[in-house]
Design a protein around this motif. Structure first.
Motif, PDB file in Angstrom:
ATOM      1  N   VAL A 177       0.773  -0.977   0.355  1.00  0.00           N
ATOM      2  CA  VAL A 177       0.331   0.216  -0.113  1.00  0.00           C
ATOM      3  C   VAL A 177       1.016   1.480   0.223  1.00  0.00           C
ATOM      4  CG1 VAL A 177      -1.771   1.604   1.367  1.00  0.00           C
ATOM      5  CG2 VAL A 177      -1.890  -1.173   1.071  1.00  0.00           C
ATOM      6  N   GLU A 178       0.804   2.287  -1.348  1.00  0.00           N
ATOM      7  CA  GLU A 178       1.518   3.603  -1.372  1.00  0.00           C
ATOM      8  C   GLU A 178       3.222   3.068  -1.149  1.00  0.00           C
ATOM      9  OE1 GLU A 178       1.064   6.916  -1.342  1.00  0.00           O
ATOM     10  OE2 GLU A 178      -1.217   6.066  -2.568  1.00  0.00           O
ATOM     11  N   PRO A 179       4.397   1.743  -1.361  1.00  0.00           N
ATOM     12  CA  PRO A 179       5.310   1.291  -0.973  1.00  0.00           C
ATOM     13  C   PRO A 179       6.276   2.401  -2.056  1.00  0.00           C
ATOM     14  CG  PRO A 179       4.776  -0.185  -2.436  1.00  0.00           C
ATOM     15  CD  PRO A 179       3.334   1.203  -2.207  1.00  0.00           C
ATOM     16  N   THR A 180       6.914   2.966  -0.768  1.00  0.00           N
ATOM     17  CA  THR A 180       7.860   3.791  -1.417  1.00  0.00           C
ATOM     18  C   THR A 180       9.134   2.809  -2.362  1.00  0.00           C
ATOM     19  OG1 THR A 180       8.871   3.336   1.361  1.00  0.00           O
ATOM     20  CG2 THR A 180       7.402   4.785   0.898  1.00  0.00           C
ATOM     21  N   ILE A 181       8.745   2.365  -2.480  1.00  0.00           N
ATOM     22  CA  ILE A 181       9.377   0.948  -3.575  1.00  0.00           C
ATOM     23  C   ILE A 181      10.080   2.438  -4.889  1.00  0.00           C
ATOM     24  CG2 ILE A 181      10.156   0.141  -5.632  1.00  0.00           C
ATOM     25  CD1 ILE A 181       7.217  -2.240  -4.324  1.00  0.00           C
ATOM     26  N   VAL A 182       9.835   3.151  -5.168  1.00  0.00           N
ATOM     27  CA  VAL A 182      10.350   4.119  -6.003  1.00  0.00           C
ATOM     28  C   VAL A 182      12.004   5.159  -5.951  1.00  0.00           C
ATOM     29  CG1 VAL A 182      10.344   6.200  -7.399  1.00  0.00           C
ATOM     30  CG2 VAL A 182       8.500   4.304  -7.973  1.00  0.00           C
ATOM     31  N   ALA A 183      11.511   5.734  -4.372  1.00  0.00           N
ATOM     32  CA  ALA A 183      12.960   6.867  -3.774  1.00  0.00           C
ATOM     33  C   ALA A 183      13.520   5.139  -3.012  1.00  0.00           C
ATOM     34  CB  ALA A 183      11.211   6.966  -2.786  1.00  0.00           C
ATOM     35  N   GLY A 184      13.032   4.380  -2.699  1.00  0.00           N
ATOM     36  CA  GLY A 184      14.562   3.746  -1.904  1.00  0.00           C
ATOM     37  C   GLY A 184      14.476   2.331  -3.099  1.00  0.00           C
ATOM     38  N   GLU A 185      14.535   2.711  -4.223  1.00  0.00           N
ATOM     39  CA  GLU A 185      15.192   1.216  -5.398  1.00  0.00           C
ATOM     40  C   GLU A 185      16.448   1.566  -5.228  1.00  0.00           C
ATOM     41  OE1 GLU A 185      17.244   2.106  -8.650  1.00  0.00           O
ATOM     42  OE2 GLU A 185      17.007  -0.036  -8.852  1.00  0.00           O
ATOM     43  N   ARG A 193      18.933  -2.790  -4.700  1.00  0.00           N
ATOM     44  CA  ARG A 193      18.652  -2.507  -5.967  1.00  0.00           C
ATOM     45  C   ARG A 193      17.521  -3.490  -5.934  1.00  0.00           C
ATOM     46  NH1 ARG A 193      22.343  -0.238  -9.707  1.00  0.00           N
ATOM     47  NH2 ARG A 193      20.027   0.344 -10.167  1.00  0.00           N
ATOM     48  N   MET A 194      16.413  -2.947  -5.328  1.00  0.00           N
ATOM     49  CA  MET A 194      14.619  -2.727  -5.691  1.00  0.00           C
ATOM     50  C   MET A 194      14.014  -4.012  -6.825  1.00  0.00           C
ATOM     51  SD  MET A 194      13.993  -3.358  -2.590  1.00  0.00           S
ATOM     52  CE  MET A 194      12.582  -4.335  -3.815  1.00  0.00           C
ATOM     53  N   TYR A 195      14.787  -2.752  -8.145  1.00  0.00           N
ATOM     54  CA  TYR A 195      14.187  -3.111  -9.339  1.00  0.00           C
ATOM     55  C   TYR A 195      14.769  -4.474 -10.105  1.00  0.00           C
ATOM     56  CZ  TYR A 195      12.702   1.685 -10.209  1.00  0.00           C
ATOM     57  OH  TYR A 195      11.377   2.324  -9.762  1.00  0.00           O
ATOM     58  N   PRO A 196      15.841  -5.234  -9.543  1.00  0.00           N
ATOM     59  CA  PRO A 196      16.750  -5.901 -10.197  1.00  0.00           C
ATOM     60  C   PRO A 196      16.050  -7.383  -9.572  1.00  0.00           C
ATOM     61  CG  PRO A 196      18.026  -4.888 -10.430  1.00  0.00           C
ATOM     62  CD  PRO A 196      17.411  -4.050  -9.014  1.00  0.00           C
ATOM     63  N   LEU A 197      15.745  -7.159  -7.477  1.00  0.00           N
ATOM     64  CA  LEU A 197      14.481  -7.950  -6.875  1.00  0.00           C
ATOM     65  C   LEU A 197      13.624  -8.232  -7.955  1.00  0.00           C
ATOM     66  CD1 LEU A 197      15.993  -6.868  -3.531  1.00  0.00           C
ATOM     67  CD2 LEU A 197      17.407  -8.827  -5.237  1.00  0.00           C
ATOM     68  N   LEU A 198      12.627  -7.416  -7.980  1.00  0.00           N
ATOM     69  CA  LEU A 198      11.294  -6.976  -8.169  1.00  0.00           C
ATOM     70  C   LEU A 198      11.335  -7.723  -9.659  1.00  0.00           C
ATOM     71  CD1 LEU A 198      10.368  -3.642  -7.446  1.00  0.00           C
ATOM     72  CD2 LEU A 198       9.317  -5.915  -6.818  1.00  0.00           C
ATOM     73  N   PHE A 199      12.563  -7.214 -10.451  1.00  0.00           N
ATOM     74  CA  PHE A 199      11.953  -8.185 -12.192  1.00  0.00           C
ATOM     75  C   PHE A 199      12.017  -9.821 -11.954  1.00  0.00           C
ATOM     76  CE2 PHE A 199      14.375  -9.974 -16.084  1.00  0.00           C
ATOM     77  CZ  PHE A 199      13.276  -9.393 -16.616  1.00  0.00           C
ATOM     78  N   ASP A 200      13.554 -10.463 -10.982  1.00  0.00           N
ATOM     79  CA  ASP A 200      13.260 -11.628 -10.544  1.00  0.00           C
ATOM     80  C   ASP A 200      12.633 -12.803  -9.440  1.00  0.00           C
ATOM     81  OD1 ASP A 200      16.045 -12.338 -12.449  1.00  0.00           O
ATOM     82  OD2 ASP A 200      17.113 -11.219 -10.169  1.00  0.00           O
TER      83      ASP A 200
END
Length: 222
Positions: free
Chosen positions: A127-135, A150-157
């Protein structure tokens, strides 16, 4: 307990006999678990056990806001892992059917834990996670080593079913396109825009989120 310190929280159980699928709720920054009791009760009313807890050291709404997000992230992630590792000690909880729920900074923590311990979980509700700011987040560990999360590669996998909720009246100035890239990274991700809600999803908006999340979980298990 984590490192000899008590983690305070509550367990909400549905009526009837368990064990019940369980949702672990991660609070937003500086918010105590009491701010989320309506959400936990809502999940219990829909047939899910809900584990609600406060993060050690970051649960005082009147406290000074931390400036080192890396330190907060490490502390809160460690707390969450301690709670996850203790689920089998709780009554009425099905530890083979676990979901993570997180709000704001707690959503970032939940997302990281979901990626890191994917095979222990069935899905994530953010809910409204700060993923973008915490990438990109620099974290210094106790042994002095530094790691950039690095959150984006983790989410990709990550193959977990995931739903992200965002309100159209986000108080932090984000618009509904903020999570577009995050959703493209997730194989099984969905973005739900809740018209009229602000960052905190209070009152009727929280009720809508809980009801919709329960429907999403049911569809994931079909």
């Amino acid at each position: 307990f984590r490192d000899g310190m008590e983690i305070e929280g509550k367990l909400y159980l549905p009526e009837g006999e368990g064990p019940f699928p369980v949702i672990v709720l991660c609070c937003g920054l500086m918010q105590p678990y009491s701010d989320y009791e309506a959400d936990a009760k809502g999940f219990a009313d829909n047939g899910y056990a809900a584990v609600l807890f406060s993060f050690i050291g970051y649960s005082d709404p009147n406290g000074e806001q931390p400036t080192d997000n890396g330190t907060v992230f490490l502390s809160e992630t460690t707390d969450l892992y301690a709670v996850m590792d203790s689920l089998d000690l709780l009554p009425g909880v099905d530890t083979s059917n676990v979901y993570l729920w997180g709000h704001s900074f707690g959503g970032l923590v939940a997302a990281y834990a979901g990626c890191d311990r994917e095979f222990e979980l069935k899905g994530m509700i953010l809910v409204e996670p700060t993923i973008v700011a915490g990438e990109k987040l620099d974290v210094i560990y106790e042994d002095g080593t530094c790691k950039t999360i690095r959150m984006y590669p983790l989410l990709f996998d990550c193959d977990l079913n995931t739903v992200i909720y965002m309100g159209t009246h986000d108080g932090f100035g984000d618009d509904p396109t903020s999570f577009d890239h995050v959703i493209t990274l997730l194989r099984y991700g969905e973005l739900v825009i809740v018209d009229g809600s602000d960052h905190f999803f209070a009152g009727e908006y929280g009720e809508k989120m809980v009801e919709d999340a329960c429907e999403k979980i049911s569809s994931w298990n079909e």
